[in-house]
Design an enzyme around this catalytic site. Sequence first.
Site, mmCIF file in Angstrom:
data_model
loop_
_atom_site.group_PDB
_atom_site.id
_atom_site.type_symbol
_atom_site.label_atom_id
_atom_site.label_comp_id
_atom_site.label_asym_id
_atom_site.label_seq_id
_atom_site.Cartn_x
_atom_site.Cartn_y
_atom_site.Cartn_z
ATOM 1 N N THR A 239 -18.989 15.373 -4.550
ATOM 2 C CA THR A 239 -20.335 15.047 -5.047
ATOM 3 C C THR A 239 -20.341 13.466 -4.728
ATOM 4 O O THR A 239 -21.815 13.548 -3.684
ATOM 5 C CB THR A 239 -20.077 15.222 -6.159
ATOM 6 N N SER B 191 -26.303 22.381 -1.812
ATOM 7 C CA SER B 191 -25.534 21.762 -3.116
ATOM 8 C C SER B 191 -23.774 20.883 -1.993
ATOM 9 O O SER B 191 -23.484 21.224 -1.216
ATOM 10 C CB SER B 191 -24.818 23.645 -3.490
ATOM 11 N N THR B 192 -23.065 20.590 -2.697
ATOM 12 C CA THR B 192 -22.269 19.553 -2.838
ATOM 13 C C THR B 192 -21.024 20.510 -2.119
ATOM 14 O O THR B 192 -20.500 20.561 -1.196
ATOM 15 C CB THR B 192 -21.976 18.857 -3.655
ATOM 16 N N ASN B 193 -21.536 22.150 -3.047
ATOM 17 C CA ASN B 193 -20.136 22.899 -2.585
ATOM 18 C C ASN B 193 -20.847 23.227 -1.358
ATOM 19 O O ASN B 193 -19.759 24.028 -1.010
ATOM 20 C CB ASN B 193 -20.223 24.143 -4.321
ATOM 21 N N THR C 178 24.524 25.611 22.909
ATOM 22 C CA THR C 178 23.528 27.071 22.028
ATOM 23 C C THR C 178 24.687 26.443 20.816
ATOM 24 O O THR C 178 26.185 25.960 20.915
ATOM 25 C CB THR C 178 23.609 28.417 22.154
ATOM 26 N N SER D 198 19.956 -3.230 16.539
ATOM 27 C CA SER D 198 21.119 -3.057 16.053
ATOM 28 C C SER D 198 20.756 -4.576 15.422
ATOM 29 O O SER D 198 20.629 -5.352 16.743
ATOM 30 C CB SER D 198 22.756 -2.961 16.108
ATOM 31 N N SER D 199 21.090 -4.941 14.120
ATOM 32 C CA SER D 199 20.859 -6.544 13.883
ATOM 33 C C SER D 199 22.685 -7.087 13.911
ATOM 34 O O SER D 199 23.102 -8.089 14.053
ATOM 35 C CB SER D 199 20.784 -6.974 12.527
ATOM 36 N N LYS E 275 23.190 -2.389 21.751
ATOM 37 C CA LYS E 275 22.958 -0.860 21.061
ATOM 38 C C LYS E 275 22.006 -0.362 20.865
ATOM 39 O O LYS E 275 21.161 -1.836 20.657
ATOM 40 C CB LYS E 275 23.446 -0.871 19.528
#
Length: 478
Positions: free
Chosen positions: A101, A139-141, A186, A317-318, A323
């Site tokens: 509303t 109406s808002t509705n 698969t 990677s740190s 990587k």
Amino acid sequence: MATRIERDCLGEMEIPDDLYYGIQTTRVMGVSGVLGEKVIKYPYLHRALTQMKKAAALANAEIGALSPEIAQAIAWACDQVLTGKYDDQFPLDMFQGGGYTCVNMNINEVVGNLANEHLTGHKGQDKVHPNTHVNMGQSTNDVVTSAEHLCIYPALDLLAPELDKLADAFQGKADEFADVVKVGRTCLQDAVPLTLGQEFGGYAEFCRRQAANIRGLRDECFELIVGATAVGTGMGAAPGYQEAFYKHLSAQLGENVRSTKNLFDGMQNDDFCVKVSAAVKQAACGISKIAKDLRIMSSGPRAGFGEITLPSLSPGSSIMPGKINPILPELVSQVAQQTCGNDVVISMAFEQGELEISVWAPTLYKNLFESFDLLTKVIPLFIEKCINGIEANRERCRKEARETIALSTVVAATLGYPEGVKVSHYAQEHNLAVADAVLEMGIMTKEEADLLLDPALLVDPARMSEAIAKWKKQKGKL
């Protein structure tokens, strides 16, 4: 600071005169803000509501319920709002009680003050009132639910072309990799060969289907419940309003906007949002599945599948030099995860509607358009930074396709399943390719093995069937 006095059913309030929103918007701002994201973040709803306010004003003028002067001022104000110039006048938080509303009234107040200023030279409610005039027959509705439907088609129109582009990107790779034979898998176990091009061609077709599915939802966006007003009976709308409204909105949008078949059903059930969310989720999940495939196929580079190489975008990677992580496929999967979560919330919001209406428009809107936004934004990034740069590791694919035990399927197809099992076990026990195993076992000549166990033959169904049938006939196996 200059101010003005505005009034609503709870009393009056002093409003800074530089603001176009008014008393009802200001009240709600004091009891909200928990999410910290404004509804205008996704501007579709405001645009749709504003388009509807313009159509309503023109319709009410046409049927004699609103003076032409005020109707034209409202239409002018709506055009100003649609430029985006006044987006800062829509400050409301995404999460609100009351079924939006407040959002409807925020639009009414901004349009009303612009129209009042246009006619009188000042803001206020003396000439154009947000409820009496801008919200006339509404109406808002009915207008918010209708606006939620109406605002979906621009998002569909943005997403579908991105899915087309994704399909084209995968098709480009399918053509590039048409001659790259690899092991099929698969249950993550070796299966008979296919080409990398066939695999990517499947990805392309999936994306084409999703684009068609998204486009197929578009027409339903124009089925609205305007004219239902508060509960579906049309109370508050003047005779002829509904027909005139749809005529004017259709002309404004260049689309066939119409009323849904049953207004009470439309008021009670917002299942269209669930349907749209399901389509977005379906696309996101399928693209995420493809992204996961790319992660698996590119795993390694030495101890994984290593069939393809993805573009290197960032150190992975740190601590481990060299990587590289598949960050774009992982980003795509995060979007899918969020989209799935949003879909659950949207389903709950639909289910928790009660009696004549659902008050969960904030939940529906926030989550649906977050899903649209995320998927529409991630696809071009996925194409540009990942798919376009994929390379095939041709030699590795060729080697593994030749060495897979799954080629014993050819023996089963030519000499029967028990013979295929024997070859499979022999190749496993002696660490041989199937082509070498059938030679040692005396089952085929080298010429026969080179022909029937060539992975390149097995990816061509017509040639493969013809070759196997010819060999069986020569051996008297038919």
